[in-house]
Design a protein around this motif. Structure first.
Motif, mmCIF file in Angstrom:
data_model
loop_
_atom_site.group_PDB
_atom_site.id
_atom_site.type_symbol
_atom_site.label_atom_id
_atom_site.label_comp_id
_atom_site.label_asym_id
_atom_site.label_seq_id
_atom_site.Cartn_x
_atom_site.Cartn_y
_atom_site.Cartn_z
ATOM 1 N N LEU A 26 0.778 -1.124 -0.320
ATOM 2 C CA LEU A 26 -0.031 0.015 0.276
ATOM 3 C C LEU A 26 0.594 1.667 0.013
ATOM 4 O O LEU A 26 2.140 1.206 0.352
ATOM 5 C CB LEU A 26 -1.279 -0.015 1.136
ATOM 6 N N THR A 27 -0.140 2.356 0.163
ATOM 7 C CA THR A 27 1.485 3.852 -0.141
ATOM 8 C C THR A 27 1.541 3.891 1.182
ATOM 9 O O THR A 27 0.601 3.970 2.063
ATOM 10 C CB THR A 27 0.100 5.123 -0.125
ATOM 11 N N ASP A 28 3.527 4.278 0.801
ATOM 12 C CA ASP A 28 3.815 4.193 2.624
ATOM 13 C C ASP A 28 4.277 3.183 2.741
ATOM 14 O O ASP A 28 4.778 3.294 4.110
ATOM 15 C CB ASP A 28 2.908 4.731 3.427
ATOM 16 N N ARG A 29 4.445 1.704 2.391
ATOM 17 C CA ARG A 29 5.062 1.001 3.046
ATOM 18 C C ARG A 29 6.101 0.407 2.040
ATOM 19 O O ARG A 29 6.443 0.501 0.358
ATOM 20 C CB ARG A 29 4.364 0.172 3.015
ATOM 21 N N GLY A 30 7.415 0.381 1.994
ATOM 22 C CA GLY A 30 8.256 -0.235 1.730
ATOM 23 C C GLY A 30 9.218 -1.822 1.858
ATOM 24 O O GLY A 30 8.993 -1.836 3.006
ATOM 25 N N PHE A 31 10.640 -1.099 1.496
ATOM 26 C CA PHE A 31 11.641 -2.302 2.347
ATOM 27 C C PHE A 31 12.921 -1.877 1.719
ATOM 28 O O PHE A 31 12.666 -1.131 0.995
ATOM 29 C CB PHE A 31 11.187 -3.849 1.479
ATOM 30 N N THR A 32 14.115 -2.321 2.842
ATOM 31 C CA THR A 32 15.274 -1.947 2.568
ATOM 32 C C THR A 32 16.020 -3.403 2.241
ATOM 33 O O THR A 32 15.662 -3.830 3.687
ATOM 34 C CB THR A 32 15.244 -1.102 3.862
ATOM 35 N N VAL A 57 5.341 3.730 6.461
ATOM 36 C CA VAL A 57 5.754 5.936 7.200
ATOM 37 C C VAL A 57 4.641 5.826 6.971
ATOM 38 O O VAL A 57 4.031 7.450 7.649
ATOM 39 C CB VAL A 57 7.063 5.860 6.658
ATOM 40 N N SER A 58 2.886 5.359 6.705
ATOM 41 C CA SER A 58 1.962 5.560 6.338
ATOM 42 C C SER A 58 1.520 6.292 8.196
ATOM 43 O O SER A 58 0.797 7.748 7.804
ATOM 44 C CB SER A 58 0.542 5.244 6.864
ATOM 45 N N SER A 59 2.588 5.949 9.294
ATOM 46 C CA SER A 59 1.424 7.138 10.340
ATOM 47 C C SER A 59 3.266 8.616 10.439
ATOM 48 O O SER A 59 1.917 8.757 11.604
ATOM 49 C CB SER A 59 1.700 6.164 11.584
ATOM 50 N N GLY A 60 3.822 7.943 10.346
ATOM 51 C CA GLY A 60 4.475 9.312 9.563
ATOM 52 C C GLY A 60 5.490 8.684 11.116
ATOM 53 O O GLY A 60 6.639 9.237 11.323
ATOM 54 N N ASN A 61 5.383 7.456 11.797
ATOM 55 C CA ASN A 61 6.647 6.511 12.174
ATOM 56 C C ASN A 61 6.829 6.221 11.313
ATOM 57 O O ASN A 61 6.301 5.474 10.993
ATOM 58 C CB ASN A 61 5.988 5.886 13.261
ATOM 59 N N LEU A 62 8.778 5.334 11.182
ATOM 60 C CA LEU A 62 9.129 4.267 10.613
ATOM 61 C C LEU A 62 8.183 3.139 11.833
ATOM 62 O O LEU A 62 8.485 2.704 13.348
ATOM 63 C CB LEU A 62 10.285 4.029 10.849
ATOM 64 N N VAL A 63 7.672 2.240 10.981
ATOM 65 C CA VAL A 63 7.460 1.020 12.009
ATOM 66 C C VAL A 63 8.010 -0.167 10.903
ATOM 67 O O VAL A 63 7.478 -0.322 9.746
ATOM 68 C CB VAL A 63 6.018 0.611 12.023
ATOM 69 N N VAL A 64 8.754 -1.467 11.588
ATOM 70 C CA VAL A 64 9.452 -2.716 10.934
ATOM 71 C C VAL A 64 7.938 -3.315 11.268
ATOM 72 O O VAL A 64 7.356 -3.789 11.958
ATOM 73 C CB VAL A 64 10.630 -2.379 11.402
#
Length: 187
Positions: free
Chosen positions: A57-63, A137-144
């Motif tokens: 979804l928007t503002d989800r990703g992977f590193t 990061v959709s909440s404004g915080n980085l959540v792994v």
């Protein structure tokens, strides 16, 4: 009868463990391609990543993490239009790993195209599996949401812990039933 009740409680507990973790299953496969070196002494490679089993979804990703001392000169090559990619070099002054990051710009971002990055390989042999993090990061915080390791493209992935717990629970249940049947046959 008491042993059967205890066995049933144990089986229920083990089955509960198998479904308890909130799993955000994701599979990231890689191919390592040895590229023609443009400079003498250079060892140029490219990773092609294939991401599966996840709906971004928007503002989800992977590193994807590039270990310090093994990788240098990271350069993104391509990603689909639904993605924003970023590369950071491994930094020996900070003793910090480098990374390749892909952030979804839209809901249900396309995974049709592979994600690609080139790098100089400083290690011995062939570059292999890497650690990765799936994040929101959709909440404004980085959540792994999940962490794991990339898998060689075409290789069979290792079963998730929930699957292993389910197999273990089935084995315990079979053992308990066999033990109960043996007691009944002796009586």
């Amino acid at each position: 009868m008491r042993a059967l009740a205890q066995s049933a409680r144990l089986l229920t507990f083990l089955l509960g463990l198998s479904v308890a973790p909130a799993s955000h299953a994701i599979l990231i496969e890689y191919e390592a391609l040895d590229l023609a070196d443009t400079t003498s002494g250079e060892n140029l490679w490219q990773y092609n990543y294939y991401v599966r089993d996840y709906d971004f979804l928007t503002d989800r990703g992977f590193t994807l993490w590039f270990d310090l001392g093994l990788y240098d000169q990271l350069a993104p090559v391509s990603a689909g239009l639904d993605w924003n990619t970023l590369v950071a070099q491994p930094d020996p002054l900070l003793s910090d790993a480098g990374f390749y990051d892909a952030l979804s710009l839209v809901d249900h971002a396309s995974l049709t195209d592979s994600f690609n990055t080139q790098f100089t390989w400083l290690g011995i042999g062939v570059p292999g599996s890497q650690a990765f993090d799936l994040y929101d990061v959709s909440s404004g915080n980085l959540v792994v949401l999940n962490s794991g390791n990339t898998v060689l493209h075409g290789a069979t992935p290792i079963p998730e812990p929930a699957s292993l717990w389910l197999m273990f629970a089935g084995g315990v249940a079979a053992w308990c039933m066999r033990k109960r049947d043996r007691r009944l046959s002796l009586a």
